[in-house]
Design a protein around this motif. Structure first.
Motif, mmCIF file in Angstrom:
data_model
loop_
_atom_site.group_PDB
_atom_site.id
_atom_site.type_symbol
_atom_site.label_atom_id
_atom_site.label_comp_id
_atom_site.label_asym_id
_atom_site.label_seq_id
_atom_site.Cartn_x
_atom_site.Cartn_y
_atom_site.Cartn_z
ATOM 1 N N ALA A 62 0.726 -1.083 0.069
ATOM 2 C CA ALA A 62 0.157 0.101 0.055
ATOM 3 C C ALA A 62 0.949 1.305 0.285
ATOM 4 C CB ALA A 62 -1.085 -0.001 1.211
ATOM 5 N N PRO A 63 2.078 1.385 0.748
ATOM 6 C CA PRO A 63 2.652 2.711 0.835
ATOM 7 C C PRO A 63 3.348 3.066 -0.280
ATOM 8 C CG PRO A 63 3.400 1.202 2.444
ATOM 9 C CD PRO A 63 2.560 0.307 1.723
ATOM 10 N N ASN A 64 3.367 2.101 -1.402
ATOM 11 C CA ASN A 64 4.159 2.069 -2.712
ATOM 12 C C ASN A 64 3.609 3.240 -3.808
ATOM 13 O OD1 ASN A 64 5.982 0.523 -1.594
ATOM 14 N ND2 ASN A 64 5.068 -1.378 -2.656
ATOM 15 N N HIS A 65 2.139 3.145 -3.880
ATOM 16 C CA HIS A 65 1.508 4.005 -4.753
ATOM 17 C C HIS A 65 0.214 4.634 -4.143
ATOM 18 C CE1 HIS A 65 3.909 2.110 -7.869
ATOM 19 N NE2 HIS A 65 3.870 1.003 -7.380
ATOM 20 N N LYS A 66 -0.444 4.227 -3.049
ATOM 21 C CA LYS A 66 -1.556 4.592 -2.817
ATOM 22 C C LYS A 66 -1.451 6.053 -2.267
ATOM 23 C CE LYS A 66 -3.535 1.012 -3.567
ATOM 24 N NZ LYS A 66 -2.661 0.060 -4.536
ATOM 25 N N GLY A 67 -2.349 7.196 -2.802
ATOM 26 C CA GLY A 67 -2.169 8.268 -2.507
ATOM 27 C C GLY A 67 -1.044 9.205 -3.319
ATOM 28 N N MET A 68 -0.434 8.449 -4.475
ATOM 29 C CA MET A 68 0.427 9.171 -5.266
ATOM 30 C C MET A 68 -0.543 9.733 -6.587
ATOM 31 S SD MET A 68 3.259 9.410 -3.908
ATOM 32 C CE MET A 68 4.246 10.036 -5.256
ATOM 33 N N PRO A 69 0.046 10.365 -7.446
ATOM 34 C CA PRO A 69 -0.935 10.958 -8.616
ATOM 35 C C PRO A 69 -1.693 9.691 -9.323
ATOM 36 C CG PRO A 69 0.962 12.155 -8.373
ATOM 37 C CD PRO A 69 1.141 11.106 -7.528
ATOM 38 N N MET A 70 -2.691 9.980 -9.678
ATOM 39 C CA MET A 70 -3.693 8.994 -10.542
ATOM 40 C C MET A 70 -3.357 9.597 -12.011
ATOM 41 S SD MET A 70 -4.758 6.404 -8.706
ATOM 42 C CE MET A 70 -6.265 5.768 -9.427
#
Length: 356
Positions: A253-261
């Motif tokens: 989860a920390p790798n991409h969640k919350g990063m730009p879509m």
């Protein structure tokens, strides 16, 4: 290895041609970074590292099984369940590295080891997961193309929230609060989807994979209900599978969640597509071991076959290179990364809570 511009049927205008020239120039940025990595020898295989690492995991697995047999029908087995959740998490990370050919250069040993680790030891389809994960790497955080952000239960963008119906719409309202409880089901979800995928195109050897999956669950459930009373066996499964799912979620989860879509129509070259949608997690050797090197997510996405022990040095080079280019490079601590992900999920869920 350079991301090619998208071809169009009509002839470009001069302004379009100038824009494509800039895009080709940006595309070459990855070639330069790749050259720097090769000059440092960071793409070479590390057989000793993987021999030691996989050997330690194998010993831990054998030790867990031995402890389970020795304890017998005892509530002390719940401590074994906790330890085995960590072992299963490490097995999943091993399967991940095998799928990316970080361990072996040739396809056959990578596939054979991956099938044994994923299907037989974990109860997860190697072929299904590899197909899914390959599509994720090609288009990380793409609303339409990345299966890891498809709105099956959770929603990851405001656009997905506005379009959500049924279960995603119901869960999405409070998805930040429900995220970790839902992760307790992730291990079982992977197994369920593995069996479901056996009839699809993603699994090239369905008979072999099905056999290995069945053997896994016969041994798993057979061993539990033979040694333990039904109540203790169910408690073991709940603790083991629940913590295993949380472990996996805490790693990925920390790798991409919350990063730009990324939406359809957005054009980014390979380097920027991977860097802008990924987040690195600081923390030193302990976090490296816990996350199997995937805390260096930016470098892993840029060089998926790079061996885990090379990622630390690659991180230093990549961060400096992105600074040269003016490309944002995001890195934070483990707890902060989860805060960012949960904050994003809460923000997206606002669309549903306010009934938009």
């Amino acid at each position: 290895m350079v991301n090619s511009p998208v071809l169009v049927e009509s002839l470009p205008t001069p302004a379009q041609e100038e824009g494509r020239g800039r895009e080709r120039e940006k595309g070459s940025d990855f070639s330069e970074l790749s050259r720097r990595m090769a000059d440092e020898g960071l793409l070479r295989r590390r057989p000793l590292y993987y021999t030691v690492r996989f050997g330690v995991v194998a010993l831990a697995l054998a030790g867990g099984v031995a402890a389970f047999v020795a304890l017998g029908d005892s509530w002390g087995q719940l401590f074994v369940a906790v330890a085995m959740a960590v072992v299963f998490g490490q097995l999943a990370l091993a399967a991940h590295d095998l799928a990316h050919r970080q361990v072996f250069t040739r396809r056959r040993p990578s596939e054979t080891s991956g099938l044994l680790t994923a299907n037989l030891l974990l109860g997860m389809s190697y072929g299904w997961w590899m197909n899914k994960h390959t599509r994720h790497h090609a288009n990380p955080n793409h609303e339409e193309k990345d299966p890891d952000v498809s709105p099956d239960i959770l929603v990851w963008s405001r656009g997905q929230a506005r379009r959500a119906t049924g279960l995603p719409r119901f869960v999405g309202k409070h998805q930040a609060a429900l995220f970790f409880p839902l992760l307790t089901l992730e291990g079982l979800n992977l197994s369920f989807n593995s069996f479901k995928a056996l009839g699809g195109r993603a699994v090239k050897r369905p008979a072999l994979e099905a056999t290995l999956l069945v053997v896994h669950f016969v041994l798993y459930f057979g061993g539990l209900f033979t040694v333990l009373s039904p109540g203790k066996a169910l408690a073991f499964i709940a603790v083991h599978q629940g913590l295993f799912g949380i472990y996996l979620g805490s790693v990925f989860a920390p790798n991409h969640k919350g990063m730009p879509m990324i939406e359809d129509g957005t054009r980014l070259d390979f380097l920027r597509r991977q860097v802008l949608t990924s987040r690195n997690v600081r923390g030193g050797l302990l976090v490296d071991a816990f996350m199997g090197g995937l805390n260096h997510q930016i470098e892993h996405h840029l060089f998926p076959s790079m061996p885990t022990p090379a990622l630390g040095r690659a991180q230093t080079i990549t961060e400096a290179y992105c600074a040269e280019l003016g490309v944002p490079y995001h890195q934070t601590g483990l707890l902060a990364s989860h805060r960012e992900a949960l904050r994003h999920m809460h923000s997206v869920g606002r669309e549903l809570r306010e009934g938009r």
